[in-house]
Design an enzyme around this catalytic site. Structure first.
Site, PDB file in Angstrom:
ATOM      1  N   LYS A 104       0.877  -1.177   0.000  1.00  6.83           N
ATOM      2  CA  LYS A 104       0.000   0.000   0.000  1.00  6.83           C
ATOM      3  C   LYS A 104       0.920   1.235   0.000  1.00  6.83           C
ATOM      4  CE  LYS A 104      -1.967   3.471   2.205  1.00  6.83           C
ATOM      5  NZ  LYS A 104      -1.886   4.380   1.155  1.00  6.83           N
ATOM      6  N   GLY A 112       6.961   5.684   7.854  1.00  4.47           N
ATOM      7  CA  GLY A 112       6.108   6.868   7.811  1.00  4.47           C
ATOM      8  C   GLY A 112       6.314   7.694   9.063  1.00  4.47           C
ATOM      9  N   SER A 113       5.328   8.492   9.377  1.00  2.74           N
ATOM     10  CA  SER A 113       5.472   9.415  10.505  1.00  2.74           C
ATOM     11  C   SER A 113       5.336   8.672  11.834  1.00  2.74           C
ATOM     12  CB  SER A 113       4.404  10.500  10.403  1.00  2.74           C
ATOM     13  OG  SER A 113       3.126   9.907  10.447  1.00  2.74           O
ATOM     14  N   THR A 114       5.920   9.237  12.866  1.00  5.00           N
ATOM     15  CA  THR A 114       5.833   8.635  14.190  1.00  5.00           C
ATOM     16  C   THR A 114       4.381   8.595  14.654  1.00  5.00           C
ATOM     17  OG1 THR A 114       8.087   9.279  14.720  1.00  5.00           O
ATOM     18  CG2 THR A 114       6.628   8.871  16.589  1.00  5.00           C
ATOM     19  N   ALA A 115       3.600   9.644  14.336  1.00 16.06           N
ATOM     20  CA  ALA A 115       2.204   9.685  14.787  1.00 16.06           C
ATOM     21  C   ALA A 115       1.412   8.514  14.201  1.00 16.06           C
ATOM     22  CB  ALA A 115       1.570  11.014  14.384  1.00 16.06           C
ATOM     23  N   GLY A 149       2.676   5.764  12.922  1.00 18.70           N
ATOM     24  CA  GLY A 149       3.295   4.525  13.419  1.00 18.70           C
ATOM     25  C   GLY A 149       2.742   4.129  14.783  1.00 18.70           C
ATOM     26  N   GLU A 171       9.701   2.177  10.799  1.00 18.12           N
ATOM     27  CA  GLU A 171      10.738   3.135  10.382  1.00 18.12           C
ATOM     28  C   GLU A 171      10.076   4.502  10.414  1.00 18.12           C
ATOM     29  OE1 GLU A 171      13.792   2.497   9.927  1.00 18.12           O
ATOM     30  OE2 GLU A 171      13.866   0.332   9.597  1.00 18.12           O
ATOM     31  N   CYS A 220      14.088  11.076   5.819  1.00 15.85           N
ATOM     32  CA  CYS A 220      13.948  10.800   7.256  1.00 15.85           C
ATOM     33  C   CYS A 220      15.265  10.977   7.988  1.00 15.85           C
ATOM     34  CB  CYS A 220      13.411   9.389   7.452  1.00 15.85           C
ATOM     35  SG  CYS A 220      14.395   8.164   6.596  1.00 15.85           S
TER      36      CYS A 220
HETATM   37  P1  NAP Z   1       2.527   9.043   6.951  1.00 17.10           P
HETATM   38  O1  NAP Z   1       1.542  10.126   6.837  1.00 17.10           O
HETATM   39  O2  NAP Z   1       2.746   8.415   8.274  1.00 17.10           O
HETATM   40  O3  NAP Z   1       2.079   7.938   5.867  1.00 17.10           O
HETATM   41  C1  NAP Z   1       2.833   6.785   5.638  1.00 17.10           C
HETATM   42  C2  NAP Z   1       1.942   5.705   5.053  1.00 17.10           C
HETATM   43  O4  NAP Z   1       0.965   5.329   6.031  1.00 17.10           O
HETATM   44  C3  NAP Z   1       1.155   6.158   3.819  1.00 17.10           C
HETATM   45  O5  NAP Z   1       1.070   5.086   2.914  1.00 17.10           O
HETATM   46  C4  NAP Z   1      -0.207   6.483   4.408  1.00 17.10           C
HETATM   47  O6  NAP Z   1      -1.258   6.381   3.456  1.00 17.10           O
HETATM   48  C5  NAP Z   1      -0.334   5.388   5.445  1.00 17.10           C
HETATM   49  N1  NAP Z   1      -1.311   5.656   6.499  1.00 17.10           N
HETATM   50  C6  NAP Z   1      -1.788   6.868   6.913  1.00 17.10           C
HETATM   51  N2  NAP Z   1      -2.692   6.694   7.898  1.00 17.10           N
HETATM   52  C7  NAP Z   1      -2.794   5.361   8.123  1.00 17.10           C
HETATM   53  C8  NAP Z   1      -3.567   4.555   9.026  1.00 17.10           C
HETATM   54  N3  NAP Z   1      -4.410   5.083   9.905  1.00 17.10           N
HETATM   55  N4  NAP Z   1      -3.413   3.212   8.978  1.00 17.10           N
HETATM   56  C9  NAP Z   1      -2.550   2.653   8.108  1.00 17.10           C
HETATM   57  N5  NAP Z   1      -1.810   3.359   7.218  1.00 17.10           N
HETATM   58  C10 NAP Z   1      -1.919   4.699   7.236  1.00 17.10           C
HETATM   59  O7  NAP Z   1       3.992   9.461   6.480  1.00 17.10           O
HETATM   60  P2  NAP Z   1       4.399  10.283   5.194  1.00 17.10           P
HETATM   61  O8  NAP Z   1       3.988  11.692   5.420  1.00 17.10           O
HETATM   62  O9  NAP Z   1       3.950   9.548   3.980  1.00 17.10           O
HETATM   63  O10 NAP Z   1       6.003  10.169   5.248  1.00 17.10           O
HETATM   64  C11 NAP Z   1       6.820  11.049   5.929  1.00 17.10           C
HETATM   65  C12 NAP Z   1       7.256  10.444   7.249  1.00 17.10           C
HETATM   66  O11 NAP Z   1       7.919   9.216   7.037  1.00 17.10           O
HETATM   67  C13 NAP Z   1       8.259  11.339   7.970  1.00 17.10           C
HETATM   68  O12 NAP Z   1       7.942  11.393   9.339  1.00 17.10           O
HETATM   69  C14 NAP Z   1       9.573  10.605   7.761  1.00 17.10           C
HETATM   70  O13 NAP Z   1      10.559  10.828   8.741  1.00 17.10           O
HETATM   71  C15 NAP Z   1       9.130   9.190   7.772  1.00 17.10           C
HETATM   72  N6  NAP Z   1      10.137   8.367   7.112  1.00 17.10           N
HETATM   73  C16 NAP Z   1      10.872   7.489   7.856  1.00 17.10           C
HETATM   74  C17 NAP Z   1      11.861   6.723   7.259  1.00 17.10           C
HETATM   75  C18 NAP Z   1      12.685   5.742   8.043  1.00 17.10           C
HETATM   76  O14 NAP Z   1      13.279   4.879   7.425  1.00 17.10           O
HETATM   77  N7  NAP Z   1      12.738   5.829   9.351  1.00 17.10           N
HETATM   78  C19 NAP Z   1      12.080   6.852   5.885  1.00 17.10           C
HETATM   79  C20 NAP Z   1      11.311   7.758   5.163  1.00 17.10           C
HETATM   80  C21 NAP Z   1      10.323   8.505   5.779  1.00 17.10           C
HETATM   81  P3  NAP Z   1      -1.844   7.714   2.716  1.00 17.10           P
HETATM   82  O15 NAP Z   1      -0.725   8.272   1.912  1.00 17.10           O
HETATM   83  O16 NAP Z   1      -2.951   7.189   1.903  1.00 17.10           O
HETATM   84  O17 NAP Z   1      -2.277   8.642   3.807  1.00 17.10           O
END
Ligand code: NAP
Length: 496
Positions: A189, A242-245, A247, A264, A298
């Site tokens: 996804k 994705g984001s910590t929130a 996650g 992650e 990230c």
């Molecule tokens: P995000 O808003 O947390 O979304 C990540 C994924 O989760 C997307 O596919 C999103 O789908 C999905 N998602 C959202 N709400 C969900 C829910 N309730 N249940 C299940 N899945 C859900 O993060 P982002 O804004 O795409 O990415 C940026 C973040 O990722 C930053 O905080 C960054 O630091 C972090 N990141 C971490 C790493 C690492 O390796 N540690 C690497 C890259 C990025 P939708 O797009 O459809 O909302």
């Protein structure tokens, strides 16, 4: 915009469908989502907006393929052959992948071709090798001479990979390659804003001969289909970036089904620059550390800590570098910073720029949001000097080309500041004193420490966070552990 004939060109991308049980299909409700280009702000194409029913179809396909299909029973070598084919197809189609990522999320084409693509195909080759080398078990003795212990490594089952928009392909490959190598089936996804390389990767899986149901792709809102994956009993593992929130939500929502999870998450990584560092090299490490992929990374070096005795000189030279940064179309080879991936992120980053302007820090470069040819979600490379670690811009993940520069006195002060964060994803130390570098590397609470460099990655190098940056590791032999479980078989040989 695409005036230069030899440079890569934007291209038409056909509307995307869902890949379920080896077939491209429409979402049950017949809805679509638009995908847009942050450089031109025009619509590129549409993808299917899957709902809960589509998620169930994908889960059933992956579950049946795991329980009944040939994938898990294939010899490791046969699975590895398919992964090697996927790696070769990725390399063959590198141009298409690079153009999709540039159009979809603004990543410079040349960075993608030279760094991301070899890493992605490398991940498939690496985990193909890992499957052959490390999926077997052992034969052990016990207290009793007639008892033998056989250990066996098995896949988890259905793995759902939920990925973000910032490195759409790389962060998918780092999950899908070990998951498939270990014999799991997969549902991907992707982030709703950046699904284009996910579609092309699913086609690669089909063309490489991954059996029906082993690799499924569903596009649609995370709160609906991501949530359905997380709560399903038939999904054994969530591999999330994705984001910590979000996650934290997933961890809670996966608890009822005892989900295996790897997380992650976000970062606010300190780049510590000592007075004894090679200043030019440290400036480059700091520049690319924060501004590569316009700071939408990230592990960006998003807090620059500089020793007091070189602080003024560093700030002056760093601000000059930032002012010279070339913003532009990611398909232009001269571009260093493409556009911000989405309108929501653009607005959020500009809110942080304003928070910096309103703070006690001093804006020494950037801060603007220029248009190029009257369009685009561009934000200048932005530097705030004389920042302190308690400011909003020093504590929160901005996820854009904006960085505070904070002075420090000595080793202890540097470590205190570096570790004074909720996050623990990456860090860096720039110094000519190797002993000091290794001493401090031990004391930093982060999953990655870069010494006299930044942004180094290899399929062989484990990657992941401490603290609020998550848990579990991607890449390296360590990653296979997150996609397998161990079975212990006790055998009574008799004849005691
Ligand atoms: P995000 O808003 O947390 O979304 C990540 C994924 O989760 C997307 O596919 C999103 O789908 C999905 N998602 C959202 N709400 C969900 C829910 N309730 N249940 C299940 N899945 C859900 O993060 P982002 O804004 O795409 O990415 C940026 C973040 O990722 C930053 O905080 C960054 O630091 C972090 N990141 C971490 C790493 C690492 O390796 N540690 C690497 C890259 C990025 P939708 O797009 O459809 O909302």
């Amino acid at each position: 915009m695409d005036a230069h004939p030899s440079r890569p060109q934007r291209r038409d991308v056909p509307p995307g469908q869902l890949l379920i049980h080896g077939a491209w299909v429409d979402a049950a409700a017949g809805e679509q989502m638009a995908v847009s280009d942050p450089t031109t702000e025009a619509q590129i194409t549409t993808v299917q907006k899957a709902g809960a029913r589509d998620a169930e179809r994908a889960i059933d396909a992956a579950s049946v393929a795991f329980e009944e299909g040939p994938w898990g029973r294939l010899g490791h070598e046969d699975r590895a052959k398919i992964l090697f084919r996927m790696a070769d197809l990725l390399d063959e189609r590198a141009d298409d992948f690079a153009i999709r990522e540039a159009m979809d999320m603004g990543m410079p084409y040349t960075d993608f071709r030279s760094i991301i693509m070899p890493h992605c195909s490398g991940l498939f080759r690496f985990f193909a090798g890992q499957a052959m080398a490390h999926m077997d078990g052992g034969y052990r003795t016990s207290y009793e001479p007639h008892i033998r212990i056989l250990t066996r490594r098995e896949p988890l089952g259905v793995v759902a990979a939920i990925t973000p928009w910032n490195f759409p392909l790389a962060l998918t490959c780092s999950k899908v390659a070990p998951a498939l190598a270990a014999g799991n089936t997969v549902i991907h996804k992707p982030a709703s804003d950046t699904p284009l390389t996910a579609l092309a990767l699913a086609q690669v899986a089909l063309d490489a001969g991954v059996p029906a149901g082993v690799y499924n792709l569903i596009t649609g809102p995370g709160g609906v289909i991501g949530d359905a994956l997380v709560r399903s009993k038939k999904v054994d593992k969530i591999a999330f970036t994705g984001s910590t929130a979000v996650g934290m939500n997933l961890i809670r929502n996966g608890a009822d089904t005892i989900k295996h999870q790897t997380m992650e998450l976000g970062g606010k990584s300190p780049n510590i620059i000592f007075a004894d560092a090679d200043l030019d090299a440290a400036l480059q490490a700091a520049f690319w550390g924060i501004f590569w992929n316009k700071g939408e990374v990230c592990v960006a070096g998003s807090r620059i800590l500089v020793q007091r005795s070189i602080y003024d000189e560093f700030v002056e030279k760093f601000a000059a570098l930032a002012k010279d940064a070339v913003l532009g179309d990611p398909l232009d080879p001269a571009t260093q910073l493409g556009p911000i991936a989405t309108r929501a992120e653009y607005d959020k980053i500009l809110m942080y720029v304003q928070a910096g302007v309103d703070s006690s820090a001093r804006l020494v470069a950037g801060g603007g949001a220029p248009k190029i040819d009257g369009k685009g979600l561009f934000i200048e490379a932005t530097v705030f000097a004389d920042a302190t670690n308690d400011l909003k811009i020093s504590r929160e993940e901005i996820f854009g080309p904006v960085v505070p520069v904070i002075p420090f006195e000595d080793e202890d002060d540097a470590i205190r500041l570096a570790n004074d964060t909720d996050y623990g994803l990456a860090s860096g130390i720039q110094t000519s004193d190797l002993g000091k570098a290794l001493r401090l590397a031990d004391r930093i609470k982060a999953g990655t420490v870069w010494l006299n460099t930044w942004h180094k990655y290899h399929p062989n190098a484990p990657f992941g966070g401490y603290k609020a940056s998550g848990y579990g590791r991607e890449q390296g032999a360590e990653a296979l552990e997150n996609y397998t479980q161990h079975k212990t078989v006790w055998a009574n040989l008799g004849g005691q």
